[in-house]
Write a protein that holds these residues in place. Sequence first.
Motif, PDB file in Angstrom:
ATOM      1  N   ASP A   1     -25.379  51.649 -40.688  1.00 30.29           N
ATOM      2  CA  ASP A   1     -24.300  51.708 -39.701  1.00 30.29           C
ATOM      3  C   ASP A   1     -23.951  53.158 -39.385  1.00 30.29           C
ATOM      4  O   ASP A   1     -24.018  54.024 -40.236  1.00 30.29           O
ATOM      5  CB  ASP A   1     -23.033  51.046 -40.250  1.00 30.29           C
ATOM      6  CG  ASP A   1     -23.097  49.534 -40.154  1.00 30.29           C
ATOM      7  OD1 ASP A   1     -22.208  48.869 -40.709  1.00 30.29           O
ATOM      8  OD2 ASP A   1     -24.051  49.046 -39.526  1.00 30.29           O
ATOM      9  N   VAL A   2     -23.571  53.369 -38.129  1.00 25.69           N
ATOM     10  CA  VAL A   2     -23.110  54.693 -37.740  1.00 25.69           C
ATOM     11  C   VAL A   2     -21.809  55.001 -38.436  1.00 25.69           C
ATOM     12  O   VAL A   2     -20.940  54.152 -38.573  1.00 25.69           O
ATOM     13  CB  VAL A   2     -22.866  54.747 -36.212  1.00 25.69           C
ATOM     14  CG1 VAL A   2     -22.312  56.103 -35.819  1.00 25.69           C
ATOM     15  CG2 VAL A   2     -24.143  54.459 -35.470  1.00 25.69           C
ATOM     16  N   LYS A   3     -21.726  56.225 -38.901  1.00 28.49           N
ATOM     17  CA  LYS A   3     -20.478  56.615 -39.523  1.00 28.49           C
ATOM     18  C   LYS A   3     -19.925  57.829 -38.794  1.00 28.49           C
ATOM     19  O   LYS A   3     -20.633  58.812 -38.550  1.00 28.49           O
ATOM     20  CB  LYS A   3     -20.726  56.965 -40.972  1.00 28.49           C
ATOM     21  CG  LYS A   3     -19.592  56.545 -41.884  1.00 28.49           C
ATOM     22  CD  LYS A   3     -19.982  56.714 -43.314  1.00 28.49           C
ATOM     23  CE  LYS A   3     -18.897  56.169 -44.218  1.00 28.49           C
ATOM     24  NZ  LYS A   3     -19.220  56.335 -45.620  1.00 28.49           N
TER      25      LYS A   3
ATOM     26  N   MET B   1     -25.485  59.721 -37.030  1.00 25.58           N
ATOM     27  CA  MET B   1     -26.545  58.928 -36.412  1.00 25.58           C
ATOM     28  C   MET B   1     -27.202  59.624 -35.227  1.00 25.58           C
ATOM     29  O   MET B   1     -27.775  58.970 -34.370  1.00 25.58           O
ATOM     30  CB  MET B   1     -26.001  57.567 -35.967  1.00 25.58           C
ATOM     31  CG  MET B   1     -25.865  56.602 -37.129  1.00 25.58           C
ATOM     32  SD  MET B   1     -27.456  56.250 -37.939  1.00 25.58           S
ATOM     33  CE  MET B   1     -28.247  55.230 -36.696  1.00 25.58           C
ATOM     34  N   ASP B   2     -27.103  60.929 -35.176  1.00 21.02           N
ATOM     35  CA  ASP B   2     -27.816  61.681 -34.151  1.00 21.02           C
ATOM     36  C   ASP B   2     -27.377  61.297 -32.732  1.00 21.02           C
ATOM     37  O   ASP B   2     -28.160  61.351 -31.784  1.00 21.02           O
ATOM     38  CB  ASP B   2     -29.336  61.452 -34.309  1.00 21.02           C
ATOM     39  CG  ASP B   2     -30.151  62.585 -33.698  1.00 21.02           C
ATOM     40  OD1 ASP B   2     -31.224  62.305 -33.123  1.00 21.02           O
ATOM     41  OD2 ASP B   2     -29.705  63.743 -33.784  1.00 21.02           O
ATOM     42  N   HIS B   3     -26.126  60.917 -32.577  1.00 15.38           N
ATOM     43  CA  HIS B   3     -25.614  60.575 -31.253  1.00 15.38           C
ATOM     44  C   HIS B   3     -25.459  61.828 -30.401  1.00 15.38           C
ATOM     45  O   HIS B   3     -25.035  62.879 -30.882  1.00 15.38           O
ATOM     46  CB  HIS B   3     -24.253  59.888 -31.374  1.00 15.38           C
ATOM     47  CG  HIS B   3     -24.362  58.442 -31.697  1.00 15.38           C
ATOM     48  ND1 HIS B   3     -23.263  57.651 -31.942  1.00 15.38           N
ATOM     49  CD2 HIS B   3     -25.434  57.621 -31.814  1.00 15.38           C
ATOM     50  CE1 HIS B   3     -23.657  56.408 -32.180  1.00 15.38           C
ATOM     51  NE2 HIS B   3     -24.969  56.370 -32.128  1.00 15.38           N
ATOM     52  N   GLU B   4     -25.797  61.669 -29.125  1.00 18.52           N
ATOM     53  CA  GLU B   4     -25.670  62.801 -28.207  1.00 18.52           C
ATOM     54  C   GLU B   4     -24.205  63.064 -27.824  1.00 18.52           C
ATOM     55  O   GLU B   4     -23.812  64.207 -27.636  1.00 18.52           O
ATOM     56  CB  GLU B   4     -26.460  62.530 -26.907  1.00 18.52           C
ATOM     57  CG  GLU B   4     -27.958  62.364 -27.096  1.00 18.52           C
ATOM     58  CD  GLU B   4     -28.376  60.959 -27.494  1.00 18.52           C
ATOM     59  OE1 GLU B   4     -29.559  60.778 -27.817  1.00 18.52           O
ATOM     60  OE2 GLU B   4     -27.521  60.039 -27.506  1.00 18.52           O
TER      61      GLU B   4
ATOM     62  N   ALA C   1     -14.808  59.856 -31.548  1.00 15.68           N
ATOM     63  CA  ALA C   1     -15.798  58.801 -31.344  1.00 15.68           C
ATOM     64  C   ALA C   1     -17.133  59.426 -30.989  1.00 15.68           C
ATOM     65  O   ALA C   1     -17.200  60.556 -30.494  1.00 15.68           O
ATOM     66  CB  ALA C   1     -15.345  57.847 -30.232  1.00 15.68           C
ATOM     67  N   SER C   2     -18.198  58.681 -31.247  1.00 13.28           N
ATOM     68  CA  SER C   2     -19.525  59.119 -30.822  1.00 13.28           C
ATOM     69  C   SER C   2     -20.257  57.943 -30.201  1.00 13.28           C
ATOM     70  O   SER C   2     -19.906  56.778 -30.451  1.00 13.28           O
ATOM     71  CB  SER C   2     -20.322  59.709 -31.982  1.00 13.28           C
ATOM     72  OG  SER C   2     -20.756  58.690 -32.861  1.00 13.28           O
ATOM     73  N   SER C   3     -21.259  58.257 -29.393  1.00 16.29           N
ATOM     74  CA  SER C   3     -22.044  57.195 -28.774  1.00 16.29           C
ATOM     75  C   SER C   3     -23.397  57.730 -28.363  1.00 16.29           C
ATOM     76  O   SER C   3     -23.609  58.933 -28.216  1.00 16.29           O
ATOM     77  CB  SER C   3     -21.327  56.632 -27.542  1.00 16.29           C
ATOM     78  OG  SER C   3     -21.486  57.496 -26.440  1.00 16.29           O
ATOM     79  N   SER C   4     -24.329  56.792 -28.171  1.00 16.37           N
ATOM     80  CA  SER C   4     -25.569  57.128 -27.496  1.00 16.37           C
ATOM     81  C   SER C   4     -25.705  56.167 -26.329  1.00 16.37           C
ATOM     82  O   SER C   4     -24.994  55.166 -26.251  1.00 16.37           O
ATOM     83  CB  SER C   4     -26.754  57.006 -28.451  1.00 16.37           C
ATOM     84  OG  SER C   4     -27.313  55.741 -28.363  1.00 16.37           O
ATOM     85  N   ALA C   5     -26.592  56.453 -25.425  1.00 15.76           N
ATOM     86  CA  ALA C   5     -26.752  55.598 -24.250  1.00 15.76           C
ATOM     87  C   ALA C   5     -27.850  54.574 -24.436  1.00 15.76           C
ATOM     88  O   ALA C   5     -28.284  53.966 -23.480  1.00 15.76           O
ATOM     89  CB  ALA C   5     -27.053  56.461 -23.036  1.00 15.76           C
ATOM     90  N   GLY C   6     -28.282  54.365 -25.663  1.00 14.80           N
ATOM     91  CA  GLY C   6     -29.366  53.420 -25.930  1.00 14.80           C
ATOM     92  C   GLY C   6     -28.885  51.989 -26.029  1.00 14.80           C
ATOM     93  O   GLY C   6     -27.812  51.663 -25.554  1.00 14.80           O
ATOM     94  N   PRO C   7     -29.649  51.117 -26.674  1.00 10.23           N
ATOM     95  CA  PRO C   7     -29.329  49.684 -26.758  1.00 10.23           C
ATOM     96  C   PRO C   7     -27.987  49.413 -27.429  1.00 10.23           C
ATOM     97  O   PRO C   7     -27.365  48.401 -27.171  1.00 10.23           O
ATOM     98  CB  PRO C   7     -30.473  49.126 -27.614  1.00 10.23           C
ATOM     99  CG  PRO C   7     -31.576  50.081 -27.475  1.00 10.23           C
ATOM    100  CD  PRO C   7     -30.953  51.423 -27.285  1.00 10.23           C
TER     101      PRO C   7
ATOM    102  N   GLU D   1     -24.068  67.134 -34.816  1.00  7.98           N
ATOM    103  CA  GLU D   1     -23.317  66.142 -35.563  1.00  7.98           C
ATOM    104  C   GLU D   1     -21.818  66.452 -35.679  1.00  7.98           C
ATOM    105  O   GLU D   1     -21.066  65.619 -36.145  1.00  7.98           O
ATOM    106  CB  GLU D   1     -23.910  66.002 -36.979  1.00  7.98           C
ATOM    107  CG  GLU D   1     -23.748  67.219 -37.877  1.00  7.98           C
ATOM    108  CD  GLU D   1     -24.906  68.201 -37.750  1.00  7.98           C
ATOM    109  OE1 GLU D   1     -25.659  68.128 -36.743  1.00  7.98           O
ATOM    110  OE2 GLU D   1     -25.055  69.043 -38.662  1.00  7.98           O
ATOM    111  N   ARG D   2     -21.404  67.611 -35.252  1.00  8.14           N
ATOM    112  CA  ARG D   2     -20.022  68.034 -35.504  1.00  8.14           C
ATOM    113  C   ARG D   2     -19.304  68.394 -34.208  1.00  8.14           C
ATOM    114  O   ARG D   2     -19.826  69.160 -33.391  1.00  8.14           O
ATOM    115  CB  ARG D   2     -20.022  69.226 -36.453  1.00  8.14           C
ATOM    116  CG  ARG D   2     -18.656  69.679 -36.905  1.00  8.14           C
ATOM    117  CD  ARG D   2     -18.786  70.882 -37.841  1.00  8.14           C
ATOM    118  NE  ARG D   2     -19.498  70.506 -39.071  1.00  8.14           N
ATOM    119  CZ  ARG D   2     -18.910  70.070 -40.171  1.00  8.14           C
ATOM    120  NH1 ARG D   2     -17.598  69.946 -40.219  1.00  8.14           N
ATOM    121  NH2 ARG D   2     -19.628  69.764 -41.235  1.00  8.14           N
TER     122      ARG D   2
END
Lengths: 113, 113
Positions: free
Chosen positions: B1-3, B27-30, B92-98, B72-73
């Motif tokens: 899970d993303v933390k 989780m390497d979110h952009e 918050a963090s997010s990626s544009a993937g699934p 990451e920061r």
Amino acid sequence: AQSVTQLDSQVPVFEEAPVELRCNYSSSVSVYLFWYVQYPNQGLQLLLKYLSGSTLVKGINGFEAEFNKSQTSFHLRKPSVHISDTAEYFCAVSGPNFNKFYFGSGTKLNVKP
Amino acid sequence: DVKVTQSSRYLVKRTGEKVFLECVQDMDHENMFWYRQDPGLGLRLIYFSYDVKMKEKGDIPEGYSVSREKKERFSLILESASTNQTSMYLCASSSAGPNYGYTFGSGTRLTVV
């Protein structure tokens, strides 16, 4: 730009009764829609999301929501609530090419025994 | 899970102090975001970032700045804290993937006295 209106700031309900939390959005483009839950003194958790496909979306903890494009609504429902569902619920919208979310002002669900 | 981890759960600072709120995701979110949450106002976006060293103003950037030196920061800076910045701050963090959608940290409740 997008915006979100949550019509009820507080919803009291008795345990085992059904509940509906209302959310309306405005947008000139197609959108993604989300419901988040926040328990006291915690961050927000994703309940469910609508990206595309079936307009009826099922989420965690028995919640579901229906995307209604003609009424620009995304109401959250649960057929039978528990005390543990007491929390604040936020509706959010995001445009298709942009990760920026717009949140409603929140609805506090208070489940009474 | 993303933390998504926010360094402080509760913080008390004096008026005029420089305040740093830190947020780290694993989780390497952009994309990363800072919101403030106030009763009846929901979540309001302060700043966001789509990449290292990039930043964009949100809806209420006045009195705040941000820094993103590593992916990451994402740090939120109050240059000179004021009492009207007393609030809950959510990262918050997010990626544009699934898995499109935000993952939130637990929040930092900042009190400026």
